[in-house]
Design a protein around this motif. Sequence first.
Motif, short mmCIF file in Angstrom:
data_model
loop_
_atom_site.label_atom_id
_atom_site.label_comp_id
_atom_site.label_asym_id
_atom_site.label_seq_id
_atom_site.Cartn_x
_atom_site.Cartn_y
_atom_site.Cartn_z
N GLN A 160 -3.42 5.42 -2.60
CA GLN A 160 -3.19 4.92 -1.36
C GLN A 160 -4.15 3.88 -0.84
O GLN A 160 -5.39 4.04 -1.08
CB GLN A 160 -3.53 6.04 -0.43
CG GLN A 160 -2.56 7.17 -0.47
CD GLN A 160 -2.86 8.25 -1.36
OE1 GLN A 160 -3.62 8.13 -2.27
NE2 GLN A 160 -3.06 9.61 -0.72
N GLY A 161 -3.65 2.53 -0.42
CA GLY A 161 -4.30 1.40 0.08
C GLY A 161 -5.01 0.88 -1.05
O GLY A 161 -5.78 -0.05 -0.80
N VAL A 184 1.27 8.89 -5.75
CA VAL A 184 0.84 8.56 -4.08
C VAL A 184 0.66 6.93 -3.87
O VAL A 184 -0.67 6.97 -4.16
CB VAL A 184 0.43 9.54 -3.47
CG1 VAL A 184 0.49 9.15 -1.92
CG2 VAL A 184 0.75 10.89 -3.27
N ALA A 185 1.34 6.06 -3.68
CA ALA A 185 1.02 4.71 -3.64
C ALA A 185 1.24 4.22 -2.11
O ALA A 185 2.45 3.03 -2.04
CB ALA A 185 1.49 3.61 -4.61
N THR A 186 0.77 4.74 -1.04
CA THR A 186 1.32 4.41 0.26
C THR A 186 -0.10 3.75 1.02
O THR A 186 -0.96 3.13 0.44
CB THR A 186 1.73 5.62 0.88
OG1 THR A 186 0.54 6.56 0.91
CG2 THR A 186 2.94 6.23 0.20
N GLU A 187 0.21 3.63 2.42
CA GLU A 187 -0.91 3.13 3.08
C GLU A 187 -1.34 1.80 2.80
O GLU A 187 -2.56 1.14 2.76
CB GLU A 187 -2.12 4.13 3.07
CG GLU A 187 -1.92 5.42 3.34
CD GLU A 187 -2.70 6.51 3.52
OE1 GLU A 187 -4.20 5.92 3.45
OE2 GLU A 187 -2.76 7.70 3.59
N GLY A 188 -0.35 0.61 2.45
CA GLY A 188 -0.55 -0.56 2.23
C GLY A 188 -1.01 -0.83 0.86
O GLY A 188 -1.51 -1.90 0.29
N PHE A 189 -0.39 0.29 -0.26
CA PHE A 189 -0.55 -0.13 -1.61
C PHE A 189 0.02 -1.60 -1.97
O PHE A 189 1.27 -1.88 -1.50
CB PHE A 189 -0.09 0.85 -2.17
CG PHE A 189 -0.12 0.66 -3.86
CD1 PHE A 189 -1.19 0.72 -4.57
CD2 PHE A 189 1.21 0.23 -4.39
CE1 PHE A 189 -1.19 0.40 -6.06
CE2 PHE A 189 1.19 -0.03 -5.77
CZ PHE A 189 0.07 0.17 -6.56
N THR A 213 4.10 -2.98 -1.37
CA THR A 213 4.25 -4.18 -1.83
C THR A 213 3.98 -4.37 -3.45
O THR A 213 2.80 -4.44 -3.75
CB THR A 213 3.57 -5.22 -1.05
OG1 THR A 213 3.72 -5.03 0.54
CG2 THR A 213 3.99 -6.69 -1.29
N LEU A 214 5.27 -4.78 -3.92
CA LEU A 214 5.05 -5.04 -5.48
C LEU A 214 5.44 -6.75 -5.50
O LEU A 214 6.53 -7.02 -5.25
CB LEU A 214 5.98 -4.26 -6.27
CG LEU A 214 5.94 -2.63 -5.86
CD1 LEU A 214 6.78 -1.77 -6.80
CD2 LEU A 214 4.33 -2.02 -6.14
N GLY A 238 9.43 -0.07 4.60
CA GLY A 238 8.95 -1.23 4.46
C GLY A 238 8.71 -1.87 3.33
O GLY A 238 7.77 -3.03 2.89
N PHE A 239 9.14 -0.94 2.28
CA PHE A 239 8.82 -1.26 0.80
C PHE A 239 9.38 -2.78 0.56
O PHE A 239 10.39 -3.04 1.01
CB PHE A 239 9.63 -0.36 0.25
CG PHE A 239 9.57 -0.43 -1.52
CD1 PHE A 239 8.22 -0.41 -2.18
CD2 PHE A 239 10.30 -1.01 -2.14
CE1 PHE A 239 8.51 -0.50 -3.62
CE2 PHE A 239 10.52 -1.40 -3.55
CZ PHE A 239 9.34 -0.98 -4.19
#
Length: 492
Positions: A160-161, A184-189, A213-214, A238-239
């Motif tokens: 996360q983040g 878990v790759a969330t919160e602006g990862f 964002t990748l 928003g991915f």
Amino acid sequence: MRPEDLTGPELRLWESFATGDEVDLRPNDAADGGCVAEGADWGPERTIRASVIRSLVLGGADSVRGETATLHLTGARISGRLRLLFAEACCVLWLEGCWFDEAPQLYGAKLRVTSFMDSYLPGLGANASMVDGHFDLMNCRVQGTVALHDARIGGSLLLQGAHLSNPGGLALDGARLEVTSGIVATEGFRAEGELRLHEARLLSEGLHLEGATLCHPEGDALSAAGLQVASGIDCSGGFRAEGAVILAGAAVGGRVSFEGATLARPGGHALACHHLQAAELALRPERVEGGIDLRHAALGLLRLDGGRHHQPPLHLDGLVYRSLEPHLPVRQRLAELRRDPDGYRPQPYQQLAAVYQSVGHDRDARTVLMARQRHRCTTLPWYARAWGYMQDATVGYGYVPARAAVWLMALLAVGGTIFAGHRPTPQGDAPHPDFNPVVYSLDLLVPVVDFGQERAFQPTAPTQWIAWVLIGAGWLLATALAAGITRVLSRQ
């Protein structure tokens, strides 16, 4: 290592090891300890040698019997390389908000719960390692590759983040990674470089990329061919992916969602889900630049919103699904099938028709099957196309046989009207039946069946060509109707 060889900060860490107390090297007048990105400027009062940490992790200091020791260090600069190759940690390793001069090397190590939360790392090598618990990289800044291929994590991989940066290369190498819980790759990862999860296994939870964002524009942003997920994959909220998202051959026990996502791979496949197996695929992105490959995927439920203003190419041959949502007019679904750049393929039409039939929409199913024949007709030679157009106009390729009756009645009315005004002459001197213009036209139209009128009367010169047209039209109608009936019976 002897205590007398330690600096002041290192001695504090050594002495707190037995109790697991946190050693916080951040200055008292700075609540956040300063930006970790500036850790290269931290002085000796905030510096711990990597060799000291290694000694503690390997049991260099005493711990309380019966308790799991914890090395808890916050706000330190780690000088030198932390090398734990094939080592077995005796403690929880908790390094929070630290700056690493060199990338830690944990290849083949057996670790307890391990955390680098809020830290800066110039890469991380943990291939083939085993972690008994969570592996925490929350809010980390990594300038290089996080290497986790063939690793085993007993808890979750927490991202996360985090910001992983290795433009043009691998941001995360998780090939054949096994995680008991989820990733878990969330919160602006954010990942600059490829996020690789080839043949990785998530045994009880899912892959969470909501809002992530990748960025790997020239290649694969997320490469997860053969990924196995017990739960689901969530790329919603928003991915964004600049580069291809590859889920080819993945097996997902739950839902795969791209609700509101942005996918961009101009000139290639923005999303490749061929041979994907999933209980549900929610394919309703906000924007897509590039194609979507669903060939030979097997889905329980497909959520495909054809009403979105972006209409990317869809590769659909071999795709199977039990249900399709939302319910849209059949013409919109047919427009989706025509977006396949591979051209005419019969299977997508048959699949769509089968779904309509399964919910009792037989009329829509016939419309789809008739559209399949029309599309197929465009691929045939000119003479076959002409026959196809005839079948379409007369009996709708067998799916609208009532059209033949309409044509028959129209021609019967035309013939009856003309022959009523231009009576044919009797043939020979033998007795003949009374002339009936309607029955005479019917006798001309219907082949094989003989009502006696055609044999008894000969059309006059002005109407001879009308008789020929009716005879020819009758044979065409009969042939097309027979072909349509055969097709109907073959579907039963």
